[in-house]
Enzyme design. Structure first.
Site, mmCIF file in Angstrom:
data_model
loop_
_atom_site.group_PDB
_atom_site.id
_atom_site.type_symbol
_atom_site.label_atom_id
_atom_site.label_comp_id
_atom_site.label_asym_id
_atom_site.label_seq_id
_atom_site.Cartn_x
_atom_site.Cartn_y
_atom_site.Cartn_z
ATOM 1 N N SER A 142 0.830 -1.214 0.000
ATOM 2 C CA SER A 142 0.000 0.000 0.000
ATOM 3 C C SER A 142 0.864 1.262 0.000
ATOM 4 C CB SER A 142 -0.904 0.023 1.229
ATOM 5 O OG SER A 142 -1.624 -1.172 1.333
HETATM 6 N N1 SAM Z 1 -0.221 -4.830 4.201
HETATM 7 C C1 SAM Z 1 0.464 -5.151 2.975
HETATM 8 C C2 SAM Z 1 1.804 -4.498 2.863
HETATM 9 O O1 SAM Z 1 2.173 -3.676 3.708
HETATM 10 O O2 SAM Z 1 2.493 -4.850 1.899
HETATM 11 C C3 SAM Z 1 -0.351 -4.847 1.758
HETATM 12 C C4 SAM Z 1 -1.325 -5.879 1.520
HETATM 13 S S1 SAM Z 1 -1.997 -6.071 -0.065
HETATM 14 C C5 SAM Z 1 -2.756 -4.524 -0.393
HETATM 15 C C6 SAM Z 1 -3.337 -7.157 0.416
HETATM 16 C C7 SAM Z 1 -2.879 -8.554 0.797
HETATM 17 O O3 SAM Z 1 -4.008 -9.269 1.307
HETATM 18 C C8 SAM Z 1 -2.353 -9.382 -0.373
HETATM 19 O O4 SAM Z 1 -1.069 -9.840 -0.100
HETATM 20 C C9 SAM Z 1 -3.357 -10.531 -0.484
HETATM 21 O O5 SAM Z 1 -2.771 -11.740 -0.904
HETATM 22 C C10 SAM Z 1 -3.861 -10.622 0.942
HETATM 23 N N2 SAM Z 1 -5.149 -11.297 1.134
HETATM 24 C C11 SAM Z 1 -6.271 -11.260 0.375
HETATM 25 N N3 SAM Z 1 -7.247 -12.019 0.926
HETATM 26 C C12 SAM Z 1 -6.728 -12.539 2.072
HETATM 27 C C13 SAM Z 1 -7.232 -13.408 3.095
HETATM 28 N N4 SAM Z 1 -8.467 -13.891 3.079
HETATM 29 N N5 SAM Z 1 -6.421 -13.723 4.117
HETATM 30 C C14 SAM Z 1 -5.158 -13.258 4.183
HETATM 31 N N6 SAM Z 1 -4.614 -12.447 3.249
HETATM 32 C C15 SAM Z 1 -5.397 -12.090 2.212
#
Ligand code: SAM
Length: 222
Positions: free
Chosen positions: A66
């Site tokens: 993000s």
């Molecule tokens: N917080 C992260 C960072 O600082 O890099 C950014 C996260 S990215 C915008 C969203 C993440 O959520 C992705 O890596 C995706 O694979 C994960 N995601 C999506 N659905 C999920 C779930 N049900 N459980 C865990 N992770 C999930």
């Protein structure tokens, strides 16, 4: 010549002064930790020169780290004092986790893409973030073993607030989560007061989808 340690420090200071503070982030603890965490280590080498610009970057597997402002905003909204147990859903690159690990007592983080989780886990070990536990799984179901949590942060966009996360939130705990449709959402803060979740909307945002039992179905074709 590029002095890696010194020059990245200047870029971080510049990120805080030009992008984070002017957009209204005031919590000194949050600003200090944004000055400290080496965001360039959480992105691929080819993207590292953009690490301190205020936009999201690709981290592979169609996922993103993000933008720094959103990380700062979501963190500030949690109002962490240092003694909290925090659950993060969507570890991704691990950058938001690293920020949380400096501001709370314990951080539990769940990522559903195994390769991203393994990469982040290695980085946490390398950087010595010892108060972080990570697991691969569907974060929409929470992590009952360590519940209740004082704070829950979801870093992917959900169709609605997953019920298990509300259940696993402690009394007076806060949850911050993007809620909306597959492509765009509103950033929502919820506070659990006398077993009821009181919510308020902060602003519009755009996150990758939260896939899982209480999120989006991953068979949806775009
Ligand atoms: N917080 C992260 C960072 O600082 O890099 C950014 C996260 S990215 C915008 C969203 C993440 O959520 C992705 O890596 C995706 O694979 C994960 N995601 C999506 N659905 C999920 C779930 N049900 N459980 C865990 N992770 C999930």
């Amino acid at each position: 010549m590029f002095n890696e340690k010194q020059d990245y420090k200047i870029l971080r200071e510049n990120m805080v002064e030009s992008h984070i503070k002017p957009r209204g982030i005031k919590d000194e603890r949050v600003l200090e930790v944004m000055r400290e965490i080496p965001r360039h280590l959480f992105v691929s080498e080819s993207e590292s020169s953009y690490a301190y610009e205020d936009f999201p970057l690709s981290i592979g597997n169609e996922q993103t780290i993000s933008q720094p402002y959103i990380v700062a905003l979501m963190t500030e909204l949690l109002q962490l004092k240092g003694d909290e147990r925090v659950l993060e859903i969507g570890t991704g690159s691990g950058y938001q986790t690293a920020i949380l690990s400096k501001l709370a007592q314990e951080v539990y983080t769940i990522e559903n893409i195994e390769s991203l989780a393994l990469k982040s886990e290695k980085l946490f070990e390398k950087l010595g973030y010892e108060n972080v536990k990570i697991k691969v799984g569907d974060g929409t179901q929470g992590w009952t073993k360590y519940s209740p949590y004082n704070s829950i942060i979801v870093t992917a966009g959900a169709p609605k607030i997953p019920e298990p996360l509300i259940e696993q939130l402690a009394e007076n705990g806060k949850i911050i989560i993007p809620v909306g449709n597959y492509f765009s959402q509103s950033l929502v803060v919820g506070e659990k007061i006398k077993d009821e979740l009181i919510t308020k909307t902060i602003c519009g945002c755009m996150f990758v989808p939260l896939i899982g039992k209480y999120g989006w179905d991953n068979s949806i074709q775009m």
